[in-house]
Write an enzyme that holds these catalytic residues in place. Structure first.
Site, short mmCIF file in Angstrom:
data_model
loop_
_atom_site.label_atom_id
_atom_site.label_comp_id
_atom_site.label_asym_id
_atom_site.label_seq_id
_atom_site.Cartn_x
_atom_site.Cartn_y
_atom_site.Cartn_z
N SER A 1 0.79 -1.23 0.00
CA SER A 1 0.00 0.00 0.00
C SER A 1 0.82 1.28 0.00
CB SER A 1 -0.95 0.01 1.20
OG SER A 1 -2.01 -0.91 0.98
N LYS B 1 -0.02 3.73 -2.67
CA LYS B 1 -1.10 4.72 -2.57
C LYS B 1 -0.56 6.14 -2.40
CE LYS B 1 -4.47 1.43 -0.78
NZ LYS B 1 -4.27 0.32 0.12
N SER C 1 -6.33 2.71 4.55
CA SER C 1 -5.70 2.06 3.40
C SER C 1 -6.71 1.27 2.57
CB SER C 1 -4.56 1.14 3.87
OG SER C 1 -3.67 0.84 2.81
#
Length: 301
Positions: free
Chosen positions: A31, A34, A98
């Protein structure tokens, strides 16, 4: 300086080169991807502090996509067809709990399709000099999304220059219309000078953490921006947080005077009797020799 496992990199105030561990190689980043997703959304749709921005209306297709991702045990937030998220709320869902489902929502909203958005991610990576990076999805769930710690430092630097991004990742929690209160997965926030940025974990990636911390070094306020990737352990995120914390302590020096991190930022209200859970992971990353210097000049391109 470096974690015993995986790879790491950092840059601090006054330096022109990223310092990187000697084992840099393209690896899954989970993640942490992101950060690029949020950076591109804010680049294409700028927000001012305190501004919610345009509204994104969620659809039945978004709900079906969320259900599919939940079935694969991805990280998602609950949504409903017809729910209206501001751009800021969508970014909060992306960066704090997330939410992979909101990464896809933002990609389609920004570029018209996930594939076109991923193309923009890779174009931005090339422009930033991220030569060992390849994005294949906006959330990082696909383990074909790969990068190095040094490459990720480049985009973290850029993202943290955006006041709205920095404000969101410095928030312990947020309130969303359907999901309600969501909490930041970065439990180092507010400890040891940490002011953000983004955690990540996957079996293929291990524990990952892009971070920024502010300390007093040689009596000067110093910002340390770094990334750790590939941290092993039963709790991979805790391992990544601990590795980053140990790095910052070594960079800053354990006996240095810590400068207050940032002026207190306004936070979304919590429901009565509710508070985010916090813990400070134990430190267990031993010192490793070796350092590689990487110029950041192309990052300014």
């Amino acid at each position: 300086m470096w974690p015993a496992y995986g790879q790491a990199a950092f840059i601090r105030t006054g330096q022109s080169e990223i310092q990187a561990s000697p084992n840099q190689h393209a690896a899954p980043i989970a993640s942490v991807a992101k950060v690029m997703t949020a950076y591109l959304v804010l680049r294409d749709h700028p927000l001012r502090l305190g501004e919610g921005g345009p509204t994104i209306t969620l659809t039945d297709a978004d709900v079906a996509d969320t259900d599919r991702r939940r079935g694969r045990e991805e990280s998602v937030v609950p949504i409903a067809a017809g729910e209206r998220l501001t751009e800021r709320q969508a970014l909060q869902a992306l960066l704090l709990p997330s939410a992979n489902n909101i990464a896809a929502v933002l990609a389609r909203w920004d570029a018209g399709s996930v594939d076109r958005f991923v193309g923009r991610m890779n174009a931005a990576a090339r422009a930033l000099g991220m030569t060992h990076t390849r994005y294949t999805d906006p959330s990082g769930y696909d383990d074909a999304t790969v990068s190095t710690a040094a490459d990720q430092v480049r985009v973290v630097i850029r993202a943290m220059r955006l006041p709205v991004f920095a404000n969101i990742v410095a928030s312990p929690s947020a309130v969303l219309p359907v999901a309600g209160i969501v909490h930041n997965t970065n439990t180092l926030l507010g400890h040891n000078g940490f002011v953000g940025v983004k955690t990540g974990s996957l079996d293929a990636a291990g524990g990952c953490f892009a971070f920024q911390a502010i300390h007093g070094i040689d009596d000067k306020r110093t910002t340390i921006t770094g990334v750790v990737l590939g941290q092993p352990g039963h709790d991979q995120i805790a391992a990544a947080l601990a590795a980053a914390n140990a790095m910052v302590e070594r960079i800053a020096g354990r006996t240095r005077h810590q400068v207050p991190a940032l002026p207190e930022l306004p936070q979304p209200p919590l429901a009565p009797g509710t508070a985010p859970r916090r813990h400070r992971p134990r430190l267990h990353a031993p010192r490793r020799p070796g350092v590689e210097a990487i110029s950041t000049r192309r990052e300014e391109a």
